[in-house]
Design a protein around this motif. Sequence first.
Motif, mmCIF file in Angstrom:
data_model
loop_
_atom_site.group_PDB
_atom_site.id
_atom_site.type_symbol
_atom_site.label_atom_id
_atom_site.label_comp_id
_atom_site.label_asym_id
_atom_site.label_seq_id
_atom_site.Cartn_x
_atom_site.Cartn_y
_atom_site.Cartn_z
ATOM 1 N N ASN A 95 121.904 2.207 15.396
ATOM 2 C CA ASN A 95 122.605 1.626 14.244
ATOM 3 C C ASN A 95 123.887 2.367 13.882
ATOM 4 O O ASN A 95 124.610 1.943 12.970
ATOM 5 C CB ASN A 95 121.680 1.550 13.022
ATOM 6 C CG ASN A 95 121.181 2.914 12.581
ATOM 7 O OD1 ASN A 95 121.853 3.933 12.751
ATOM 8 N ND2 ASN A 95 119.982 2.933 12.007
ATOM 9 N N GLN A 98 124.963 2.998 10.209
ATOM 10 C CA GLN A 98 125.214 1.899 9.281
ATOM 11 C C GLN A 98 123.989 1.605 8.427
ATOM 12 O O GLN A 98 122.849 1.735 8.875
ATOM 13 C CB GLN A 98 125.593 0.627 10.042
ATOM 14 C CG GLN A 98 126.967 0.654 10.679
ATOM 15 C CD GLN A 98 127.285 -0.667 11.354
ATOM 16 O OE1 GLN A 98 126.522 -1.147 12.173
ATOM 17 N NE2 GLN A 98 128.418 -1.246 11.016
ATOM 18 N N SER A 99 124.248 1.183 7.204
ATOM 19 C CA SER A 99 123.162 0.708 6.361
ATOM 20 C C SER A 99 122.711 -0.655 6.871
ATOM 21 O O SER A 99 123.384 -1.285 7.699
ATOM 22 C CB SER A 99 123.621 0.590 4.912
ATOM 23 O OG SER A 99 124.585 -0.456 4.786
ATOM 24 N N LEU A 100 121.578 -1.109 6.368
ATOM 25 C CA LEU A 100 121.048 -2.397 6.795
ATOM 26 C C LEU A 100 122.040 -3.524 6.504
ATOM 27 O O LEU A 100 122.328 -4.362 7.364
ATOM 28 C CB LEU A 100 119.715 -2.660 6.092
ATOM 29 C CG LEU A 100 118.760 -3.644 6.762
ATOM 30 C CD1 LEU A 100 118.348 -3.140 8.136
ATOM 31 C CD2 LEU A 100 117.529 -3.861 5.882
ATOM 32 N N LYS A 101 122.598 -3.545 5.299
ATOM 33 C CA LYS A 101 123.522 -4.621 4.932
ATOM 34 C C LYS A 101 124.833 -4.537 5.708
ATOM 35 O O LYS A 101 125.367 -5.548 6.167
ATOM 36 C CB LYS A 101 123.819 -4.596 3.431
ATOM 37 C CG LYS A 101 124.667 -5.798 2.985
ATOM 38 C CD LYS A 101 124.898 -5.802 1.509
ATOM 39 C CE LYS A 101 125.620 -7.076 1.078
ATOM 40 N NZ LYS A 101 126.836 -7.347 1.864
ATOM 41 N N ASP A 102 125.350 -3.302 5.874
ATOM 42 C CA ASP A 102 126.597 -3.150 6.627
ATOM 43 C C ASP A 102 126.401 -3.589 8.078
ATOM 44 O O ASP A 102 127.269 -4.224 8.669
ATOM 45 C CB ASP A 102 127.070 -1.696 6.588
ATOM 46 C CG ASP A 102 127.630 -1.310 5.233
ATOM 47 O OD1 ASP A 102 127.910 -2.226 4.432
ATOM 48 O OD2 ASP A 102 127.759 -0.103 4.964
ATOM 49 N N ASP A 121 113.510 -4.139 5.335
ATOM 50 C CA ASP A 121 113.770 -3.276 6.486
ATOM 51 C C ASP A 121 114.252 -4.078 7.688
ATOM 52 O O ASP A 121 114.128 -3.639 8.829
ATOM 53 C CB ASP A 121 112.515 -2.474 6.856
ATOM 54 C CG ASP A 121 111.369 -3.379 7.319
ATOM 55 O OD1 ASP A 121 111.463 -4.611 7.139
ATOM 56 O OD2 ASP A 121 110.378 -2.848 7.857
ATOM 57 N N SER A 147 114.825 -2.396 11.287
ATOM 58 C CA SER A 147 115.314 -1.015 11.221
ATOM 59 C C SER A 147 114.157 -0.033 11.308
ATOM 60 O O SER A 147 113.182 -0.137 10.562
ATOM 61 C CB SER A 147 116.065 -0.800 9.900
ATOM 62 O OG SER A 147 116.472 0.546 9.772
#
Length: 220
Positions: A95, A98-102, A121, A147
């Motif tokens: 990833n 990066q955050s989940l939303k990004d 998640d 994630s």
Amino acid sequence: MRKAIFIFIAIILVAASIDWIHSCAELKSHKEVFGRYLTYADMYEYKDKDYDYVVRVPSFFTAQPDSLQEEKGRIRFEYGDQWITVVIESYVMHNNGQSLKDGMDSLAQVLYATDRRLGSDYFILSGPQYENDSRIDDYSYYSRFVSRGKLWFVYTMVYPDRYHDHLDRLFKEIDDWQVYEDQHTGISRADSFMLDATRKGHKKKRAVFNNTSYISNKKR
């Protein structure tokens, strides 16, 4: 004489119409038959040998040989006949912090997503299928990104749009898919894999996202 010609032409038109109706009925029948076949098919579990995650796939899908897999953690299955080609694929990607939303927003652009859904998640992306920035006519994809630590586990399907309503079982399979957790520690097997690699001083290679070619030399 003229009347006989008209009758002959009428017979040809009627025969052509019957043939056309029959062809349409066969197409509809194949969708329904495929849908029933998928509904009652056994689901086989396949474990990835590198990251130890599991996916469930209908028994009549064919697995791609390991020798053709270009990346670790990738499993690919396909079903095809003269009417339909459906591809199921699962893989692992980093990833990159990066955050989940990004990550969802970024991949939505890369994958030309027209719909996105964010969970606690995971996120789900769907939209028209592209290869090398070119739209594959009448095909779409549906992907779930889960994630786990520094990894995203992906379960995706590429399918013909006209069969959308007959693929409910596979859509549900993707919606419900999770990375299995160790029953004793509560740590996912994938996270354990990464922790062990860190302890041993292994170097992690950066995974580059590759939009795999799903429908090769086929145009619907």
